[in-house]
Design a protein around this motif. Structure first.
Motif, mmCIF file in Angstrom:
data_model
loop_
_atom_site.group_PDB
_atom_site.id
_atom_site.type_symbol
_atom_site.label_atom_id
_atom_site.label_comp_id
_atom_site.label_asym_id
_atom_site.label_seq_id
_atom_site.Cartn_x
_atom_site.Cartn_y
_atom_site.Cartn_z
ATOM 1 N N ASP A 177 -0.087 -0.631 0.544
ATOM 2 C CA ASP A 177 -1.324 -1.422 0.632
ATOM 3 C C ASP A 177 -2.402 -0.671 1.400
ATOM 4 O OD1 ASP A 177 -0.166 -3.457 -0.782
ATOM 5 O OD2 ASP A 177 0.388 -4.638 0.989
ATOM 6 N N GLU A 180 -3.789 2.061 -0.749
ATOM 7 C CA GLU A 180 -4.617 1.501 -1.812
ATOM 8 C C GLU A 180 -5.999 1.111 -1.294
ATOM 9 O OE1 GLU A 180 -4.090 -1.679 -5.471
ATOM 10 O OE2 GLU A 180 -3.006 -2.016 -3.594
ATOM 11 N N GLU A 252 8.843 -2.702 -8.488
ATOM 12 C CA GLU A 252 7.394 -2.938 -8.487
ATOM 13 C C GLU A 252 6.689 -2.002 -7.503
ATOM 14 O OE1 GLU A 252 4.217 -6.600 -7.703
ATOM 15 O OE2 GLU A 252 6.380 -6.975 -7.750
ATOM 16 N N LEU A 253 7.277 -1.808 -6.329
ATOM 17 C CA LEU A 253 6.694 -0.880 -5.355
ATOM 18 C C LEU A 253 6.708 0.553 -5.891
ATOM 19 C CD1 LEU A 253 8.232 -2.190 -2.001
ATOM 20 C CD2 LEU A 253 5.868 -2.416 -2.761
ATOM 21 N N GLU A 255 6.503 1.464 -9.038
ATOM 22 C CA GLU A 255 5.450 1.588 -10.037
ATOM 23 C C GLU A 255 4.070 1.613 -9.388
ATOM 24 O OE1 GLU A 255 5.801 2.158 -13.305
ATOM 25 O OE2 GLU A 255 7.885 2.431 -12.679
ATOM 26 N N ARG A 256 3.868 0.813 -8.331
ATOM 27 C CA ARG A 256 2.580 0.830 -7.629
ATOM 28 C C ARG A 256 2.319 2.203 -7.013
ATOM 29 N NH1 ARG A 256 1.751 -3.426 -3.212
ATOM 30 N NH2 ARG A 256 -0.205 -2.256 -3.100
ATOM 31 N N SER A 257 3.338 2.778 -6.398
ATOM 32 C CA SER A 257 3.158 4.098 -5.794
ATOM 33 C C SER A 257 2.861 5.146 -6.859
ATOM 34 C CB SER A 257 4.403 4.478 -4.991
ATOM 35 O OG SER A 257 5.546 4.573 -5.831
ATOM 36 N N LEU A 260 -0.800 4.594 -8.005
ATOM 37 C CA LEU A 260 -1.734 5.052 -6.974
ATOM 38 C C LEU A 260 -1.742 6.571 -6.883
ATOM 39 C CD1 LEU A 260 -1.147 2.458 -4.100
ATOM 40 C CD2 LEU A 260 -3.148 2.677 -5.573
#
Length: 337
Positions: A177, A180, A252-253, A255-257, A260
């Motif tokens: 977060d 981001e 999910e984390l 994929e977010r990383s 980003l």
């Protein structure tokens, strides 16, 4: 039950158990009593035992090898297997779980393995490195947490594994977060990409750990365990459900990383393109005066302005004019946009 009595009676004959990290007696009312590890451990018919070993202690191997645990369970406790597994045989459940290594005051991102063998009245566990789940279970037992039987105790250990991974996921989520927010605020820095790579690798390791663990309990949930006594029946479906939800969060984390990291790479590429664009403009503006200086630098006869007193000023003005003309041309063609 007779096998458990033989095992614990063998324990009571020794002055102390080598390599023992801690020991608990679980009473009939669910309360846990911490036992001194440097004193003989006596068998009580109304209680169950949890013995946790440091498997790096060479004295542990002959003790476990001489115990009355099933041969396969003894072999697994003393093996160097580095994959998660769970086996059920008559009157015994044994296996290997992956867990996070514990530092002095917190969990690390390194993984290690907890080995265990469980009978109706005894849980023997061991590790080569300090693990978070076993230590957390020890603390809650000392704080008054009650367990009905050894299966409940093993479920609590697995639950602490999930809690540790959940806290690690929260920590990873906070770091992601923060990165981001900085990317959206256009304050990205080169080290952020390395941080995202580290976070992504951690998520991959945790996902791999959770996948192996949840598969074990899904398989156990599908097995027929009616032949086991109630003290050995693990609520595999409930544990698998929680591990499924936690694994979903970790994925999910991850994929977010990854997204980003790609966005940060695109921003870096855009910044590099802007720098190249600026460099191209400067190079283009300097081309005409460079051509003029090259012409006047030729060692040939008939060069203009060689006999004029203000020749240098005229050449300088010519170069400045060429830069101005190049600028107007580039402005008109939209190169500066």
């Amino acid at each position: 039950m007779a096998d458990a009595a033989k095992l614990v009676s063998a324990i009571s004959d020794a002055p102390s158990i080598p390599g023992l990290v801690w020991a608990f007696r679980l009473h009939g009312d669910g309360s846990a009593e911490a036992l001194a590890i440097d004193q003989p451990i006596e068998f009580s018919h109304d209680g169950r035992l949890w013995l946790h070993f440091n498997l790096t202690d060479a004295r542990v191997r002959p003790w476990i090898a001489a115990s009355h645990l099933p041969p396969l369970a003894r072999e697994l406790l003393l093996s160097n297997d580095t994959f998660q597994q769970l086996h059920v045989i008559d009157h015994c459940v044994y296996g290997v779980f992956s867990d996070l290594v514990r530092d002095i005051d917190s969990a690390t991102e390194e993984t290690a393995f907890l080995r265990f063998a469980m009978t109706e009245h005894l849980l023997v566990s061991g590790r080569h490195q300090a693990l978070c789940s076993a230590d957390a279970t020890r603390r809650v037992l000392e704080g008054g947490y009650r367990v009905d039987n050894v299966a409940h105790l093993l479920e609590k250990i697995v639950d602490e594994v999930a809690d540790t991974l959940d806290r690690m996921a929260d920590k990873l989520g906070q770091e992601i977060d923060d990165i981001e927010e900085r990317i959206l605020a256009d304050v990205a820095k080169p080290e952020m990409r390395r941080t995202l790579g580290r976070l992504r690798r951690t998520c991959v390791r945790l996902h791999r750990q959770l996948t192996g663990l949840r598969v074990l309990f899904h398989r156990l949930d599908q097995k027929n365990t009616d032949h086991l006594s109630p003290a050995l029946r693990i609520h595999a479906g409930k544990l698998a459900q929680r591990l499924d939800g936690l694994d979903h969060d970790i994925v999910e984390l991850r994929e977010r990383s990854r997204l980003l990291e790609e966005e940060l790479r695109f921003k870096n590429e855009e910044e590099s393109n802007r720098h190249l664009h600026t460099l191209s403009i400067v190079t283009t503006l300097l081309l005409p005066p460079t051509l003029i200086t090259g012409i006047f630098g030729m060692n040939t006869k008939g060069l203009p302005l060689t006999d004029v007193e203000t020749g240098f000023l005229c050449a300088a003005g010519l170069m400045a004019s060429s830069v101005g003309l190049a600028y107007l041309f580039m402005r008109r063609t939209g190169i500066f946009k």
